[in-house]
Design a protein around this motif. Structure first.
Motif, short mmCIF file in Angstrom:
data_model
loop_
_atom_site.label_atom_id
_atom_site.label_comp_id
_atom_site.label_asym_id
_atom_site.label_seq_id
_atom_site.Cartn_x
_atom_site.Cartn_y
_atom_site.Cartn_z
N LEU A 2 -13.38 -0.97 0.69
CA LEU A 2 -13.07 -1.51 -0.62
C LEU A 2 -13.38 -3.01 -0.58
CD1 LEU A 2 -9.71 0.31 -1.40
CD2 LEU A 2 -11.99 0.85 -2.24
N ASN A 3 -14.20 -3.44 -1.52
CA ASN A 3 -14.73 -4.80 -1.53
C ASN A 3 -14.35 -5.50 -2.82
OD1 ASN A 3 -16.22 -7.03 -0.80
ND2 ASN A 3 -18.15 -6.18 -1.47
N ALA A 4 -14.06 -6.79 -2.73
CA ALA A 4 -13.70 -7.64 -3.88
C ALA A 4 -12.45 -7.14 -4.59
CB ALA A 4 -14.88 -7.77 -4.84
N GLY A 9 -1.03 -6.79 -5.20
CA GLY A 9 -0.87 -5.75 -6.21
C GLY A 9 -1.20 -4.38 -5.67
N SER A 10 -1.06 -3.37 -6.53
CA SER A 10 -1.21 -1.98 -6.10
C SER A 10 -2.61 -1.41 -6.33
CB SER A 10 -0.18 -1.11 -6.82
OG SER A 10 -0.43 -1.13 -8.22
N LEU A 11 -3.47 -2.13 -7.03
CA LEU A 11 -4.80 -1.60 -7.35
C LEU A 11 -5.60 -1.18 -6.12
CD1 LEU A 11 -6.75 -0.92 -9.63
CD2 LEU A 11 -7.59 -3.26 -9.49
N PRO A 12 -5.65 -1.98 -5.04
CA PRO A 12 -6.39 -1.54 -3.86
C PRO A 12 -5.85 -0.23 -3.27
CG PRO A 12 -5.93 -3.88 -3.71
CD PRO A 12 -5.16 -3.35 -4.89
N ASP A 13 -4.52 -0.08 -3.22
CA ASP A 13 -3.93 1.15 -2.70
C ASP A 13 -4.29 2.35 -3.58
OD1 ASP A 13 -2.70 -0.11 -0.55
OD2 ASP A 13 -0.86 -0.50 -1.68
N GLU A 14 -4.24 2.15 -4.89
CA GLU A 14 -4.57 3.23 -5.82
C GLU A 14 -6.03 3.64 -5.68
OE1 GLU A 14 -3.47 1.96 -9.76
OE2 GLU A 14 -1.45 1.41 -9.09
N ALA A 15 -6.92 2.66 -5.54
CA ALA A 15 -8.34 2.96 -5.38
C ALA A 15 -8.58 3.70 -4.07
CB ALA A 15 -9.16 1.67 -5.42
N GLY A 16 -7.94 3.26 -3.00
CA GLY A 16 -8.07 3.91 -1.71
C GLY A 16 -7.58 5.35 -1.75
N GLN A 17 -6.46 5.58 -2.40
CA GLN A 17 -5.91 6.93 -2.51
C GLN A 17 -6.83 7.83 -3.34
OE1 GLN A 17 -1.98 6.23 -4.09
NE2 GLN A 17 -1.17 5.55 -2.12
N LEU A 24 -13.25 11.28 0.89
CA LEU A 24 -14.01 10.20 1.48
C LEU A 24 -13.19 9.47 2.53
CD1 LEU A 24 -15.59 8.80 -1.79
CD2 LEU A 24 -16.71 10.20 -0.06
N ASP A 25 -13.88 9.00 3.56
CA ASP A 25 -13.26 8.17 4.58
C ASP A 25 -13.16 6.75 4.04
OD1 ASP A 25 -12.24 8.85 7.01
OD2 ASP A 25 -14.11 8.64 8.10
N VAL A 26 -11.99 6.18 4.02
CA VAL A 26 -11.81 4.83 3.48
C VAL A 26 -11.30 3.93 4.60
CG1 VAL A 26 -10.61 3.41 1.77
CG2 VAL A 26 -11.31 5.74 1.19
N SER A 27 -11.97 2.82 4.78
CA SER A 27 -11.57 1.86 5.80
C SER A 27 -10.19 1.29 5.45
CB SER A 27 -12.59 0.72 5.88
OG SER A 27 -12.07 -0.36 6.62
N PRO A 28 -9.33 1.12 6.44
CA PRO A 28 -8.05 0.46 6.18
C PRO A 28 -8.23 -1.05 5.96
CG PRO A 28 -8.26 0.93 8.51
CD PRO A 28 -9.45 1.55 7.84
N VAL A 29 -9.39 -1.56 6.34
CA VAL A 29 -9.69 -2.98 6.15
C VAL A 29 -10.28 -3.16 4.76
CG1 VAL A 29 -10.98 -4.96 7.01
CG2 VAL A 29 -10.14 -3.22 8.61
N ILE A 31 -11.84 -5.96 1.88
CA ILE A 31 -12.39 -7.29 1.64
C ILE A 31 -11.89 -7.72 0.26
CG2 ILE A 31 -14.49 -8.66 1.44
CD1 ILE A 31 -13.94 -7.43 4.26
N THR A 32 -11.12 -8.77 0.24
CA THR A 32 -10.51 -9.20 -1.02
C THR A 32 -11.39 -10.22 -1.73
OG1 THR A 32 -9.22 -10.89 0.11
CG2 THR A 32 -8.17 -8.76 -0.19
#
Length: 85
Positions: A2-4, A9-17, A24-29, A31-32
């Motif tokens: 996940l980049n940019a 906030g919760s948006l990165p977690d929601e996108a990852g989920q 899909l394999d999602v990196s735990p790292v 990039i903000t």
């Protein structure tokens, strides 16, 4: 990766989920969205050169280490340690 994403906030977690639910394999790292990335681009440098001790550099270093471990490749530092052992 996940980049940019927003640094808070919760948006990165929601996108990852959402991506994980699609199998899909999602990196735990992540990039903000940091100013250092923009400034490094406008100064024709990488973020590691622009701000070597900054949070953006820390994120890139974490992504590098995760990627190397994910594809089963040793980092230079790990290779040296094993060579000395």
């Amino acid at each position: 990766v996940l980049n940019a994403v927003p640094p808070q906030g919760s948006l990165p977690d929601e996108a990852g989920q959402a991506l994980t639910s699609l199998g899909l394999d999602v990196s735990p790292v992540r990039i903000t969205n940091r100013a250092a990335f923009v400034h490094s681009l406008t100064s024709s440098t990488g973020v590691l050169e622009y701000d070597p001790l900054g949070k953006a550099t820390e994120e890139i270093n974490h992504l590098y280490k995760w990627t190397m471990s994910h594809v089963n490749v040793l980092t230079r530092k790990q290779s040296r340690k094993e060579a000395l052992a």
